[in-house]
Each structure stands twice: as structure tokens, then as C-alpha cells.
Design a protein around this motif. Structure first.
Motif, PDB file in Angstrom:
ATOM      1  N   PRO A  28       4.397  15.601   7.079  1.00 14.52           N
ATOM      2  CA  PRO A  28       3.285  16.562   7.534  1.00 14.52           C
ATOM      3  C   PRO A  28       2.170  15.580   8.168  1.00 14.52           C
ATOM      4  O   PRO A  28       2.277  14.430   7.736  1.00 14.52           O
ATOM      5  N   PRO A  29       1.221  16.320   8.629  1.00 15.28           N
ATOM      6  CA  PRO A  29       0.100  15.616   9.426  1.00 15.28           C
ATOM      7  C   PRO A  29      -0.476  14.602   8.537  1.00 15.28           C
ATOM      8  O   PRO A  29      -1.032  14.974   7.428  1.00 15.28           O
ATOM      9  N   GLY A  30      -0.577  13.570   9.023  1.00 14.52           N
ATOM     10  CA  GLY A  30      -1.291  12.334   8.714  1.00 14.52           C
ATOM     11  C   GLY A  30      -0.697  11.653   7.226  1.00 14.52           C
ATOM     12  O   GLY A  30      -1.414  10.959   6.548  1.00 14.52           O
ATOM     13  N   THR A  31       0.526  12.031   7.098  1.00 12.37           N
ATOM     14  CA  THR A  31       1.069  11.534   5.848  1.00 12.37           C
ATOM     15  C   THR A  31       1.795   9.996   6.005  1.00 12.37           C
ATOM     16  O   THR A  31       2.542   9.482   5.047  1.00 12.37           O
ATOM     17  N   GLY A  66      -0.341  15.242  17.295  1.00 11.90           N
ATOM     18  CA  GLY A  66      -0.167  13.849  17.074  1.00 11.90           C
ATOM     19  C   GLY A  66      -1.424  13.287  17.359  1.00 11.90           C
ATOM     20  O   GLY A  66      -1.628  11.819  16.864  1.00 11.90           O
ATOM     21  N   GLN A  75       6.368   7.852  -0.033  1.00 11.78           N
ATOM     22  CA  GLN A  75       6.856   7.017   1.126  1.00 11.78           C
ATOM     23  C   GLN A  75       8.014   6.017   0.473  1.00 11.78           C
ATOM     24  O   GLN A  75       9.010   5.897   1.359  1.00 11.78           O
ATOM     25  N   THR A  85       0.848  -1.162  -0.092  1.00 14.33           N
ATOM     26  CA  THR A  85       0.011   0.245  -0.002  1.00 14.33           C
ATOM     27  C   THR A  85       0.891   1.246   0.082  1.00 14.33           C
ATOM     28  O   THR A  85       0.329   2.392  -0.192  1.00 14.33           O
ATOM     29  N   TYR A  96      -3.253  10.851   4.747  1.00 12.08           N
ATOM     30  CA  TYR A  96      -4.476   9.900   4.778  1.00 12.08           C
ATOM     31  C   TYR A  96      -5.463  10.280   6.020  1.00 12.08           C
ATOM     32  O   TYR A  96      -6.303   9.642   6.682  1.00 12.08           O
ATOM     33  N   ARG A  97      -5.706  11.797   6.356  1.00 14.56           N
ATOM     34  CA  ARG A  97      -6.532  12.144   7.410  1.00 14.56           C
ATOM     35  C   ARG A  97      -7.649  12.972   6.992  1.00 14.56           C
ATOM     36  O   ARG A  97      -9.070  12.762   7.204  1.00 14.56           O
ATOM     37  N   LYS A 147       3.781   8.882   8.459  1.00 11.13           N
ATOM     38  CA  LYS A 147       5.413   8.891   8.806  1.00 11.13           C
ATOM     39  C   LYS A 147       5.837   7.432   9.529  1.00 11.13           C
ATOM     40  O   LYS A 147       6.682   6.775   9.155  1.00 11.13           O
ATOM     41  N   ARG A 200       3.422  -1.598  16.063  1.00  7.70           N
ATOM     42  CA  ARG A 200       3.312  -1.999  14.720  1.00  7.70           C
ATOM     43  C   ARG A 200       4.433  -2.899  14.233  1.00  7.70           C
ATOM     44  O   ARG A 200       3.767  -3.545  13.079  1.00  7.70           O
ATOM     45  N   ASN A 232       2.936   4.648  -0.763  1.00  7.58           N
ATOM     46  CA  ASN A 232       2.484   5.485  -1.858  1.00  7.58           C
ATOM     47  C   ASN A 232       3.972   5.797  -2.412  1.00  7.58           C
ATOM     48  O   ASN A 232       5.122   5.439  -1.648  1.00  7.58           O
ATOM     49  N   HIS A 246       4.092   4.684   9.549  1.00  7.52           N
ATOM     50  CA  HIS A 246       3.862   3.728   8.603  1.00  7.52           C
ATOM     51  C   HIS A 246       5.012   3.163   7.505  1.00  7.52           C
ATOM     52  O   HIS A 246       5.760   2.386   7.399  1.00  7.52           O
TER      53      HIS A 246
HETATM   54  N1  ATP Z   1       0.203   4.299   1.730  1.00  9.65           N
HETATM   55  C1  ATP Z   1      -0.659   4.072   2.524  1.00  9.65           C
HETATM   56  N2  ATP Z   1      -2.186   3.869   2.226  1.00  9.65           N
HETATM   57  C2  ATP Z   1      -3.118   4.015   2.943  1.00  9.65           C
HETATM   58  N3  ATP Z   1      -3.102   4.514   4.016  1.00  9.65           N
HETATM   59  C3  ATP Z   1      -1.937   5.060   4.597  1.00  9.65           C
HETATM   60  C4  ATP Z   1      -0.686   4.872   4.008  1.00  9.65           C
HETATM   61  N4  ATP Z   1       0.120   5.194   4.832  1.00  9.65           N
HETATM   62  C5  ATP Z   1      -0.253   5.767   5.825  1.00  9.65           C
HETATM   63  N5  ATP Z   1      -1.623   5.371   6.062  1.00  9.65           N
HETATM   64  C6  ATP Z   1      -2.749   5.645   7.012  1.00  9.65           C
HETATM   65  O1  ATP Z   1      -2.507   6.891   7.235  1.00  9.65           O
HETATM   66  C7  ATP Z   1      -2.913   7.307   8.590  1.00  9.65           C
HETATM   67  C8  ATP Z   1      -1.628   7.837   9.252  1.00  9.65           C
HETATM   68  O2  ATP Z   1      -0.686   7.047   9.484  1.00  9.65           O
HETATM   69  P1  ATP Z   1       0.571   7.093  10.625  1.00  9.65           P
HETATM   70  O3  ATP Z   1       0.175   6.904  11.963  1.00  9.65           O
HETATM   71  O4  ATP Z   1       1.815   6.199  10.126  1.00  9.65           O
HETATM   72  O5  ATP Z   1       1.198   8.692  10.478  1.00  9.65           O
HETATM   73  P2  ATP Z   1       2.010   9.644  10.953  1.00  9.65           P
HETATM   74  O6  ATP Z   1       2.331  10.491   9.984  1.00  9.65           O
HETATM   75  O7  ATP Z   1       2.891   8.925  11.743  1.00  9.65           O
HETATM   76  O8  ATP Z   1       0.841  10.376  11.792  1.00  9.65           O
HETATM   77  P3  ATP Z   1       0.835  11.997  12.447  1.00  9.65           P
HETATM   78  O9  ATP Z   1       0.372  12.784  11.553  1.00  9.65           O
HETATM   79  O10 ATP Z   1       0.137  11.800  13.660  1.00  9.65           O
HETATM   80  O11 ATP Z   1       2.263  12.145  12.720  1.00  9.65           O
HETATM   81  C9  ATP Z   1      -2.953   5.798   9.366  1.00  9.65           C
HETATM   82  O12 ATP Z   1      -4.319   5.400   9.413  1.00  9.65           O
HETATM   83  C10 ATP Z   1      -2.173   4.893   8.132  1.00  9.65           C
HETATM   84  O13 ATP Z   1      -3.058   3.486   8.129  1.00  9.65           O
END
Ligand code: ATP
Length: 720
Positions: free
Chosen positions: A265-268, A643, A246, A241, A506-507, A270, A304, A243, A272
Motif C-alpha cells: 500500500p502507499p508509502g509502505t 507513485g 517487510q 531498519t 512512512y508517508r 515496497k 538504490r 519492519n 525498500h
Molecule cells: N522500515 C523502514 N523504516 C523507516 N523508513 C522506511 C522503512 N521502509 C521504508 N521506509 C521509508 O518509506 C518511504 C517509502 O519507501 P519506498 O520508496 O520504498 O516505498 P514504496 O512503497 O516503493 O513507495 P510508493 O508508495 O510510492 O509505492 C521512504 O522514504 C523509505 O525510506
């Protein structure tokens, strides 16, 4: 790559040591009430609890031996306080719940007896058996919170970071806690400070030839080496999955020779991305140390990684009790693995001895037991240290907080790569704890969200400190702040060539994301297909299609002067001291409350809504209006919500004044955090007239809201 301007390491270290000292002093003074614990009144205790510094109404319910031979006390709500409480104060099994509080895993606390002035009295009455008078005068025993749930809190006793575990004095002080009404008070965390200081001192002693290549890169004495993509190809990603941004970041971090920044950036995704990076590194037989500034950040990674069968060990206090994390916690492994049998027998002996204290009749008998315990604990630590060393050596991935990485467990371990998650929320000196011996480093973070909280801020805001400091010192500290993170500093030193940015988030709904993307992330953010047009009305439970549930962005504009802010009143006394110079806006809070009511009436679960504000004063006002009415609703400060995410977020901006002062709101990174928490619905409440004059960023934001949000004007008369 252009040559960066080199920074003198001794100068950097000296500056850090001085800033850290100021910060430590500020932290100690903000929790100075702890030192006068014995005379704190019930009202002050409650205020301390409300402001996150204390937890009241406790009794000691159990003691056992934990990691390091420390005594771990379990504290439950005092039944005398909790009888007569409503169902809201009980957990689902009917057991009394702890009231809401801000004590977290990893906090250093002191447990005190509530009876006023008890300390001296006990000291006098009990003579030698009652423990040293000095210990009593400063309150009860000190320890670290190892676990918190809604029914109890667990504290591992012993002063942290000094390696001695629970001491004889602690044993005596713990014994005094049985049967008493207790409260726990948060103390300034000395360990983190001490480890940062030790690391800086170690760096100060290094000669140029001791400096690693990474260290020379980090201070601009040389440029980073070119990433070697041939060395790593082909990369077969285990997660289909991921992108493109990533994947690109992972390839870059694998190929880099010394430094790679992952800008998330938020919800990207990181975290993962970091998980896949770790998997790739493990496949390449690398040993990895993964760190983060908080227990939560690192537990998240263990959680994770665990299902992926990576050999991982969590060093430090285990913060979560999910079975998947427990399996990897060093504490548990020292009890359950084969290697642990050498430790088990001594642990049992300590527990039995501990239990026998209560049966003693004389002080002499008791003292003899304390002496035995001291010996047993020494033996325990020696055996345990062997066991720990073997366990860490066998795992490819060790996970610890940044300061935890400075503990004895990892002392003799060498890693190929150090990864720091949430690096932009860590103090630079904290990052150097694991980095001092690192060859290759990956930092993940977002320098456009809030930096770590710094109490001392800078010399200017500490007039006392300015007077105290002599000329040269002042010169050294000029223009430097602890808020400048390593992530930030490396970026300005070496430019964006050392970073890769994650660009799909993804937020948030597209409309919520657009402004922060354009204004802060060079318009590079894209909304994932699954989220870009999600509305509250599409939640997987029944909701009504209303103006709110079908609208991702709402702006309640209070301009016009009918919704004025006010400063917190002086009569708050102690509470005021804790809240600082805070602001509130009662009329605006009513607009917020009404919006929340409407969302709930449309079927949105209160658990899916958060109300956040930059001002603690406003948080108090909002709590009074909303907490009882909607128990599941989350109320918090913007800074505390970094966060986190929620389906719907209502932001109360508070500032509304004729002078157009915006205070805290002038910080872009704070607003960025505030506006990027929601998934499907963002509601802003504020005065566009005051706010738009605060900065060009704020002006653009108000313009964006005016054009893109569902704009509403509240009627003050209607609300009263
Ligand atoms: N390539 C992807 N395809 C689909 N969903 C994804 C993908 N990468 C991350 N996500 C989803 O995006 C959400 C945020 O992921 P994650 O917790 O790793 O982000 P983060 O950047 O660490 O968060 P924050 O913004 O709080 O720092 C999760 O629900 C995750 O499953």
C-alpha cells in the motif's frame, strides 16, 4: 490450497491479442496528428504540447553515436524563440529552458520541421538528395527519447525494436534538420505493442509440454508449491531498519518456489523491501532480472542498489544521469569497460564519417558516405553484441523495463528469479515478456491503486469496434479488459496465500491514513512513529502556526449549489478532442487557489504543495489561476501523480450537479491515489451532497471527512 479454475492458455492469448490490437488502434488514432505533421498549425502544436503530446521551439544542436550505433541528436530551445523570455524561462546558468511538456524518456517521437508544408517542398526541390518523398510526407525522422532535462532533449534515431539502428534514410532525414526550426511529436509506441504481440504469439505456439511450472500456476492448471522456509534459513537482514511485515515478505519471497506477491500500500516501503530481497538473493548466488513498467520505476531500483555494491547492469536506454546509475548502464559500460575497447574504434570511425557528411558537395559523395556508414554500423552492432553479452553474463542482477527485457541484449540469458516492481501498473501481456521463460516470480504492487492506463477500455466504449467485430470474437472479449492485471488475476486465482502485505506506512499523518486503511486495507495499515503526527508546522523551515499548518485534514465542502461544475466548451476544438469529455468547476478552483495562497502565506514553500484533480478540464482552469502566481507549485492529474508524494496536497473533486453524477470519482482506486499522496496535510475541495450519493465508498468518505476533518464552508460571494 483449493484447486483454482483453470484458464485455457490459447484462449487467453487470443483474447489478449485482440484487446491489444484494439488498444494499439486507439493509441495510434489518439496520436494520428503525427501523420499529418507537416500541416499542423502553430496553435495546434502548442495545444499538443500543453496536453503532453509535443515539444515545440527546438533546434538541432549536436549529433553523436549512441548504443546500437544509433545517431543521438541533442535538441535545444530555439534561441529565436527563447530570446526575450523572462528569467522563469531560463535555467540557473542563464541558458534558455524548454517550456513545460509531457515528453518523457522512452517516448517514441518524430522530429518535424515547423515550416508549414515544407515536406513536399523539400522533397521536390532537393530531388534524390532530399530523401524519399514518402519519408518527407510523413514528417521527419523517428526516434526514442533517451534523456530530457530542462535545457535539452536527446533523441536516438532509428525505428525501434527492428534491430537495425539508424538507417540510411534516417541519416538523410537527420541531415535535413540542421538549421531548421523544429518540433517533436509523440508517436504511439510500437515497440511495446510489438513485443507484447510477439510474446503472445510465442505463447500461442507452445504445446502443453512447453509450458513451465510457473506458467501452469499462472493459469490455474496447478497450485503453487509450498514455500520452503528450511531452504532459506537463517535470513540475516542487512538493513536493520526493516519492519516485521517487510521481513516477513522477504522471507516469504525467498522461500517461495514459484510465485510470491508483495502487496505494498502507499508509502509502505515496497521498493525498500525489494532492495533487501535482491541483496538476499544475490547472497544466495541467484541470478535476478528486475523489471518494471516504466524507466523511472527501474532506475529507482538501480539507484538504490548501486551504493550497496551489488553487481548490477541496467539494460535499455539509461534514463537518469546520476553518477551511481551511469556506472551501471549498459550503454556506458559498452564504452568504458575493458570489454568495450573492441567497440570503441568503430564508434570513432562512425562519428568521423557522420561529421564528414556536412563537408560533402555532391549527392554522390554523400550517398557513398551513407553506404560506408551502413557497413560500419553493421560491424559496430556485431562487436557491441559480443561485448553486451559478456557484460550481462557477468552481473548477478539485470534491470530493464518489461518491454526492454524483450530486447536482443537479454535474449540468451537465463535468470533464477524475475522480480517485477509496480506490477499492478503493467499490462499482463507486458509482464509475460520476461515471464515466458521464468521459473520463479516475485511481483510487487498494489492492486488497490490505479491499473495501467488503457485507451480502448473495453468493447462497449468503442461502438465502432463492436460493429466491426464478428460474433465469436465478441464472445471472446466479453467481460475481459486489459485493465485486469496479472497481479490482480493471480490474487483472485490463488487467494491471499500467495501474497504478503506491508503494513507500516512512512508517508502520511495518521488522520490522512485512517480512511484508506479502514476502507481498502482491512484496517491493517499503521503509521510509522516518525510520520504519524507530523504537521506542516513541524517542517524543518520557518512556518507560522495557523489553522492550516496545524491541521492534517481539511475539507472545504461546497454543497449548496453555488459551486456548479461545467462540461468543457465545444469551442476548444482540437484541444477538446485531446482532453476528451472533461469537466471543470471554476468556483471550486477559486477555493483551491485561496487555500494554496493561505498555505504559502503561512510560509509553506510552493514546492512542497501539489494541487491534483481527476479532470483535465479542471487542471487547465487551475493552471491558469495558479501557475504564474506560484511557479514552484506542482499541478497535475490524479492519475499522473500515482507513485508521488508531497508535504501538502490539495485535491479538487470538481463534480457538483443536481443529478449527483460522479463519473471518474466512482473509481475507488483513483480516489485512493488522490488521498494517499500527502505527508502532512490533505485538503479536499468538493460538494459532499453530490459526491456522497455516488457510491457507498464515497458516502463513507464524506462521513469520515465530516467527522474527522476541519470542516469549512466557502462563501461563493466572498470569492467573486
Ligand atoms: N522500515 C523502514 N523504516 C523507516 N523508513 C522506511 C522503512 N521502509 C521504508 N521506509 C521509508 O518509506 C518511504 C517509502 O519507501 P519506498 O520508496 O520504498 O516505498 P514504496 O512503497 O516503493 O513507495 P510508493 O508508495 O510510492 O509505492 C521512504 O522514504 C523509505 O525510506
Amino acid at each position: 490450497m483449493a484447486s483454482p479454475t483453470p484458464i485455457s492458455i490459447p484462449h487467453f492469448v487470443e483474447t489478449q491479442l485482440q484487446l491489444l490490437l484494439l488498444e494499439h488502434e486507439a493509441e495510434v488514432s489518439s496520436s494520428s496528428l503525427a501523420t499529418t505533421a507537416a500541416s499542423v498549425s502553430p496553435a495546434t502544436r502548442r495545444t499538443l504540447q500543453a496536453t503532453g503530446y509535443a515539444l515545440t521551439g527546438l533546434v538541432l544542436s549536436q549529433c553523436r553515436t549512441g548504443l546500437g550505433g544509433r545517431v543521438v541528436g541533442e535538441f535545444a530551445p530555439d534561441p529565436a524563440v527563447s530570446s526575450g523570455k523572462s528569467d522563469n524561462d531560463r535555467a540557473s546558468d542563464g541558458q534558455p529552458r524548454l517550456g513545460s511538456h509531457g515528453i518523457r524518456v522512452g517516448d517514441v517521437v518524430r522530429v518535424n520541421d515547423v515550416s508549414a508544408g515544407n515536406a513536399k517542398k523539400i522533397g521536390k526541390d532537393k530531388g534524390k538528395d532530399g530523401g524519399s518523398k514518402e519519408q518527407k510526407d510523413k514528417g521527419g525522422p523517428e526516434g526514442v527519447v533517451t534523456r530530457v532535462n530542462d535545457k535539452a532533449i536527446w533523441i536516438a534515431f532509428g525505428q525501434q525494436g527492428r534491430g537495425g539502428g539508424t538507417s540510411k534514410e534516417d541519416d538523410e532525414a537527420i541531415e535535413e534538420l540542421w538549421g531548421k526550426k523544429l518540433w517533436a511529436m509523440k508517436l504511439a509506441n510500437d515497440v511495446t505493442y510489438r513485443r507484447m504481440r510477439q510474446t503472445m504469439e510465442k505463447m500461442a505456439k507452445m504445446t502443453e509440454s512447453d509450458h513451465s511450472h510457473f506458467m501452469r500456476v499462472a493459469f490455474g492448471h496447478t497450485t503453487p508449491l509450498q514455500p520452503d522456509y528450511e531452504d532459506i534459513s537463517p535470513v540475516e537482514f542487512s538493513d536493520p531498519t526493516l519492519n516485521d511485515s517487510q521481513k516477513d515478505a522477504i522471507r516469504f519471497a525467498l522461500a517461495s518456489k514459484d510465485i510470491a506477491l508483495i502487496h505494498g500500500p502507499p508509502g509502505t516501503g515496497k521498493t525498500h523491501t525489494i532492495i533487501e530481497l535482491i541483496m538476499q538473493m544475490v547472497q544466495r548466488k541467484k541470478r535476478i532480472l528486475v523489471c518494471g513498467p516504466s524507466n523511472i520505476s527501474v532506475d529507482n531500483i538501480v539507484e538504490r542498489l548501486a551504493p550497496k555494491k551489488v553487481p548490477v547492469i541496467r539494460v535499455g536506454h539509461p534514463a537518469r544521469l546520476l553518477p551511481s546509475v551511469l556506472e551501471h548502464s549498459l550503454e556506458v559500460l559498452t564504452q568504458t569497460s575493458d570489454a568495450a575497447s573492441i567497440v570503441k574504434d568503430v564508434r570513432k570511425e562512425i562519428d568521423d564519417k557522420q561529421a564528414s557528411i556536412r563537408k560533402t558537395r555532391t549527392g554522390r559523395e554523400r550517398r557513398a558516405i551513407y553506404d560506408d556508414l551502413k557497413q560500419l554500423r553493421k560491424e559496430f552492432r556485431e562487436r557491441e553484441s559480443k561485448c553486451v553479452d559478456n557484460l550481462v553474463r557477468e552481473s548477478s542482477v539485470a534491470v530493464a523495463t518489461l518491454h526492454g527485457a524483450g530486447g536482443h541484449q537479454l535474449k540468451n540469458q537465463k535468470f533464477d528469479v524475475v522480480i517485477i516492481d509496480e506490477a499492478s501498473q503493467a499490462l499482463e501481456a507486458q509482464c509475460w515478456i520476461p515471464l515466458i521463460s521464468a521459473d520463479k516470480v516475485v511481483l510487487a504492487g498494489d492492486h488497490l491503486q490505479l491499473p495501467p492506463t488503457v485507451k480502448s477500455t473495453n468493447l462497449k466504449s468503442k461502438p465502432g469496434a463492436e460493429k466491426k467485430d464478428d460474433g465469436p470474437k465478441k464472445e471472446i472479449l466479453k467481460g475481459v479488459s486489459l485493465e485486469r492485471t496479472l497481479f490482480d488475476r493471480l490474487l483472485s486465482l490463488h487467494g491471499s496465500e500467495i501474497k504478503r502485505m506491508l503494513t507500516t506506512q512512512y508517508r502520511m499523518h495518521e488522520k490522512i491514513m485512517r480512511f484508506p486503511s479502514d476502507e481498502l486495507y482491512e484496517s491493517k495499515l499503521m503509521a510509522g512513529d516518525a510520520v504519524k503526527s507530523r504537521l506542516l508546522a513541524d517542517l524543518p523551515y520557518e512556518t507560522q502556526g495557523t489553522d492550516d499548518t496545524q491541521e492534517p485534514l481539511v475539507f472545504w465542502d461546497t454543497q449548496g449549489g453555488d459551486f456548479p461544475e461545467k462540461a468543457e466548451e465545444k469551442e476548444l476544438g482540437q484541444k477538446e478532442a485531446l482532453l476528451g469529455e472533461s469537466k471543470s468547476n471554476e468556483m471550486e478552483a477559486m477555493v483551491v487557489a485561496r487555500h494554496v495562497d493561505t498555505l504559502v502565506e503561512a510560509g509553506i514553500k510552493p514546492e512542497d504543495i501539489a494541487v491534483i484533480t481527476p479532470y483535465n478540464g479542471q487542471l487547465s482552469v487551475l493552471s491558469q489561476m495558479l501557475r504564474e502566481k506560484h511557479p514552484g507549485l506542482e499541478l497535475g492529474s490524479v492519475d499522473g501523480f500515482q507513485g508521488r508524494e508531497k508535504e501538502a496536497v490539495v485535491v479538487s473533486l470538481v463534480r457538483s450537479n443536481a443529478e449527483h453524477e460522479v463519473g471518474f470519482l466512482g473509481e475507488k482506486r483513483r480516489l485512493n491515489v488522490a488521498m494517499t499522496r500527502p505527508k502532512r496535510h490533505l485538503c479536499i475541495c468538493g460538494d459532499s451532497d453530490t459526491i456522497s450519493r455516488g457510491s457507498s465508498f464515497l458516502k463513507h468518505w464524506m462521513d469520515y471527512l465530516e467527522e474527522n476533518a476541519d470542516l469549512r464552508y466557502p462563501d461563493a460571494g466572498d470569492l467573486l
